[in-house]
Write a protein that holds these residues in place. Structure first.
Motif, PDB file in Angstrom:
ATOM      1  N   SER A   1       4.607  -9.594  -9.967  1.00 30.06           N
ATOM      2  CA  SER A   1       4.387  -9.161 -11.337  1.00 30.06           C
ATOM      3  C   SER A   1       4.348  -7.635 -11.435  1.00 30.06           C
ATOM      4  N   GLU A   2       4.347  -7.157 -12.666  1.00 24.53           N
ATOM      5  CA  GLU A   2       4.199  -5.723 -12.904  1.00 24.53           C
ATOM      6  C   GLU A   2       2.873  -5.223 -12.332  1.00 24.53           C
ATOM      7  N   ALA A   3       1.813  -5.994 -12.470  1.00 23.28           N
ATOM      8  CA  ALA A   3       0.514  -5.612 -11.906  1.00 23.28           C
ATOM      9  C   ALA A   3       0.588  -5.493 -10.390  1.00 23.28           C
ATOM     10  N   ASP A   4       1.322  -6.388  -9.743  1.00 27.86           N
ATOM     11  CA  ASP A   4       1.499  -6.327  -8.289  1.00 27.86           C
ATOM     12  C   ASP A   4       2.209  -5.037  -7.893  1.00 27.86           C
ATOM     13  N   ARG A   5       3.248  -4.680  -8.646  1.00 31.92           N
ATOM     14  CA  ARG A   5       4.011  -3.471  -8.329  1.00 31.92           C
ATOM     15  C   ARG A   5       3.145  -2.222  -8.527  1.00 31.92           C
ATOM     16  N   GLN A   6       2.360  -2.216  -9.585  1.00 32.25           N
ATOM     17  CA  GLN A   6       1.467  -1.076  -9.823  1.00 32.25           C
ATOM     18  C   GLN A   6       0.437  -0.937  -8.699  1.00 32.25           C
ATOM     19  N   GLU A   7      -0.127  -2.044  -8.275  1.00 28.07           N
ATOM     20  CA  GLU A   7      -1.128  -2.012  -7.207  1.00 28.07           C
ATOM     21  C   GLU A   7      -0.530  -1.455  -5.919  1.00 28.07           C
ATOM     22  N   ALA A   8       0.693  -1.882  -5.600  1.00 30.91           N
ATOM     23  CA  ALA A   8       1.354  -1.393  -4.387  1.00 30.91           C
ATOM     24  C   ALA A   8       1.590   0.114  -4.461  1.00 30.91           C
ATOM     25  N   LEU A   9       2.013   0.615  -5.622  1.00 32.55           N
ATOM     26  CA  LEU A   9       2.302   2.041  -5.764  1.00 32.55           C
ATOM     27  C   LEU A   9       1.027   2.880  -5.683  1.00 32.55           C
ATOM     28  N   HIS A  10      -0.041   2.405  -6.277  1.00 35.81           N
ATOM     29  CA  HIS A  10      -1.307   3.140  -6.170  1.00 35.81           C
ATOM     30  C   HIS A  10      -1.813   3.141  -4.727  1.00 35.81           C
ATOM     31  N   ALA A  11      -1.608   2.039  -4.022  1.00 31.11           N
ATOM     32  CA  ALA A  11      -2.006   1.978  -2.609  1.00 31.11           C
ATOM     33  C   ALA A  11      -1.189   2.964  -1.783  1.00 31.11           C
ATOM     34  N   ILE A  12       0.094   3.076  -2.092  1.00 28.07           N
ATOM     35  CA  ILE A  12       0.960   4.016  -1.368  1.00 28.07           C
ATOM     36  C   ILE A  12       0.537   5.460  -1.644  1.00 28.07           C
TER      37      ILE A  12
ATOM     38  N   ILE B   1       4.208   4.067   3.873  1.00 32.31           N
ATOM     39  CA  ILE B   1       4.577   3.282   2.685  1.00 32.31           C
ATOM     40  C   ILE B   1       4.552   1.792   2.987  1.00 32.31           C
ATOM     41  N   ARG B   2       5.153   1.404   4.105  1.00 28.91           N
ATOM     42  CA  ARG B   2       5.254  -0.017   4.438  1.00 28.91           C
ATOM     43  C   ARG B   2       3.868  -0.625   4.678  1.00 28.91           C
ATOM     44  N   LYS B   3       3.021   0.087   5.401  1.00 28.77           N
ATOM     45  CA  LYS B   3       1.690  -0.446   5.682  1.00 28.77           C
ATOM     46  C   LYS B   3       0.843  -0.530   4.413  1.00 28.77           C
ATOM     47  N   ALA B   4       0.963   0.476   3.559  1.00 32.29           N
ATOM     48  CA  ALA B   4       0.196   0.460   2.311  1.00 32.29           C
ATOM     49  C   ALA B   4       0.663  -0.674   1.400  1.00 32.29           C
ATOM     50  N   ALA B   5       1.980  -0.872   1.325  1.00 31.76           N
ATOM     51  CA  ALA B   5       2.516  -1.951   0.497  1.00 31.76           C
ATOM     52  C   ALA B   5       2.047  -3.308   1.016  1.00 31.76           C
ATOM     53  N   ALA B   6       2.102  -3.487   2.345  1.00 32.22           N
ATOM     54  CA  ALA B   6       1.668  -4.755   2.940  1.00 32.22           C
ATOM     55  C   ALA B   6       0.181  -4.977   2.691  1.00 32.22           C
ATOM     56  N   GLY B   7      -0.603  -3.906   2.772  1.00 33.30           N
ATOM     57  CA  GLY B   7      -2.031  -4.029   2.521  1.00 33.30           C
ATOM     58  C   GLY B   7      -2.347  -4.441   1.101  1.00 33.30           C
ATOM     59  N   ALA B   8      -1.428  -4.123   0.182  1.00 33.74           N
ATOM     60  CA  ALA B   8      -1.604  -4.516  -1.217  1.00 33.74           C
ATOM     61  C   ALA B   8      -0.955  -5.864  -1.518  1.00 33.74           C
TER      62      ALA B   8
END
Length: 423
Positions: free
Chosen positions: A22-33, A161-168
């Motif tokens: 979802s859009e929320a998932d994408r936002q969470e990943a970007l903030h984590a990155i 980036i990859r680790k942060a995205a996976a963590g989210a």
């Protein structure tokens, strides 16, 4: 299996999975990155220092080293840009446009990701983050091919980036970096049709031309920036001088810096020497046409190639034009269709400039340095397209999307063909 093939397949599989996020998932990943880039800044800056040291030893020009170098301030800006992309409106359809045809078919138009975006780029580690952020925001996977001069920086950044995205909870394989710097892998990327949906080159004219000529994968061309500024006869002297210096000197290594000044003869007769003084103050080498050289002995004769060059350095050419029409002809001959500017109080001349000059961005009484995704409000950019199909100018989120159409029916058919008899 080659690295391109292996990582291309992983990116393709990730792209298929991304449609369920979802859009929320994408936002969470970007903030984590964005947070991880700052948390791991020491590791990233140390890797970048290794690249900068190697560049200095190899004799890389200072202007290109400036593109390569990261600082804490620049890394903070990169992280902020990542968060800015996260906060932009959802680029994918959540409420698609739809209409009903006379036959009862209901057609819906959905904005969707391109799939796997391949990007070939040179000497700018910030691009690694910008492109990854835009790709993730649009639900695309990205396959990155940076230059050997930034390999240490890019490896660390992509790892973060990859680790942060996976963590989210986001698929880390949505971001892939080709780490082998052998040029043969770039050729493999050109052949990766079926794994890579679009290829975007960012860098020198030579790089871009090579990708356009050799790639079997569809290409969005980001052209070189042989940008001009035309100073009209009645241009305000202070304004023209200020904008010329800004557009050339503020950051000469970027594609939206001007490489050519075209000056009306009448204005040049009174003020050319002041412009040369300004350029000399900032260490700019000035070459020019025969008329310019006669007007000021400090101007070196320009070679024919000088008018075609994207210097990316403290060098500029000067062309003296008898009138606006000669200026328009000169710019049209040498433009790379990137960014062009006119400095004039005459709105009719500005309108004529806008009508006659074909470029992605045209400026009236402003520096060309604003042709940029962030300056346009896009958060970041994949590149600046100088072509006319699909995308033009700074490419933000929309440039990484396409359309698909969903048709809902209840038995509509084009003809009335017989079926076999039931047994």
């Amino acid at each position: 299996m080659s690295e391109v093939l292996e990582k291309g397949k992983k990116a393709k599989l990730a792209a298929r999975r991304l449609t369920s996020y979802s859009e929320a998932d994408r936002q969470e990943a970007l903030h984590a990155i964005a947070a991880a880039l700052l948390d791991e800044k020491q590791r990233i800056l140390e890797a970048n220092e290794a690249d900068v040291s190697a560049a200095v030893e190899s004799g890389m020009p200072e202007s290109l080293i400036d593109r390569l170098k990261l600082t804490e301030e620049r890394l903070l800006h990169i992280a902020e840009a990542c968060k800015a992309v996260a906060s932009l409106p959802n680029p994918l359809s959540s409420d698609p446009r739809s209409w009903e045809r006379p036959n009862g078919l209901v057609i819906s138009e959905w904005k969707v990701p391109l799939g796997v975006v391949g990007v070939i780029y040179e000497a700018r580690p910030n691009v690694t983050v910008d492109i990854s952020a835009l790709a993730l925001k649009t639900g695309n996977a990205v396959l990155l091919r940076g230059s050997s001069s930034t390999i240490h920086s890019n490896k660390q950044i992509v790892d973060v980036i990859r680790k942060a995205a996976a963590g989210a909870g986001y698929p880390e394989d949505a971001v892939q970096l080709i780490e082998n710097t052998d040029r043969s892998l770039t050729n493999e990327l050109f052949q990766a049709r079926g794994l890579v949906d679009v290829l975007i080159p960012r860098g020198s004219k030579k790089l871009i031309d090579t990708v356009v000529e050799k790639s079997l994968v569809p290409v969005i061309e980001t052209g070189a920036g042989n940008c001009h500024m035309y100073i009209d006869a009645q241009a305000d002297v202070r304004l023209a001088r200020t904008l010329a210096v800004d557009a050339k000197v503020q950051r000469p290594s970027v594609c939206n810096a001007i490489e050519n000044l075209v000056i009306h003869r009448e204005w040049a007769m009174s003020h050319l020497s002041s412009v040369i003084n300004d350029m000399e103050l900032h260490g700019v080498t000035v070459t020019g046409c025969e008329t310019a050289c006669r007007m000021d002995a400090r101007i070196q004769p320009a070679s024919p190639e000088d008018f075609e060059q994207e210097f990316n350095d403290l060098k500029i050419t000067v062309k003296i034009a008898e009138d606006i029409y000669e200026a328009l002809d000169h710019i049209s001959t040498y433009t790379t269709n990137h960014s062009e500017a006119i400095i004039t109080p005459d709105q009719a001349h500005a309108d004529l400039f806008f009508e006659r000059i074909d470029a992605a961005a045209l400026y009236h009484n402003a520096s060309t340095r604003f042709t940029d995704g962030e300056e346009f409000g896009y958060g970041a950019e994949v590149g600046i397209s100088t072509q006319k199909l699909h995308a033009r100018g700074p490419m933000g989120l929309d440039a990484l999307t396409t359309w698909k159409y969903i048709l809902q029916g209840n038995g509509q058919q084009k003809g009335s063909l017989p079926l076999s008899e039931e047994k």
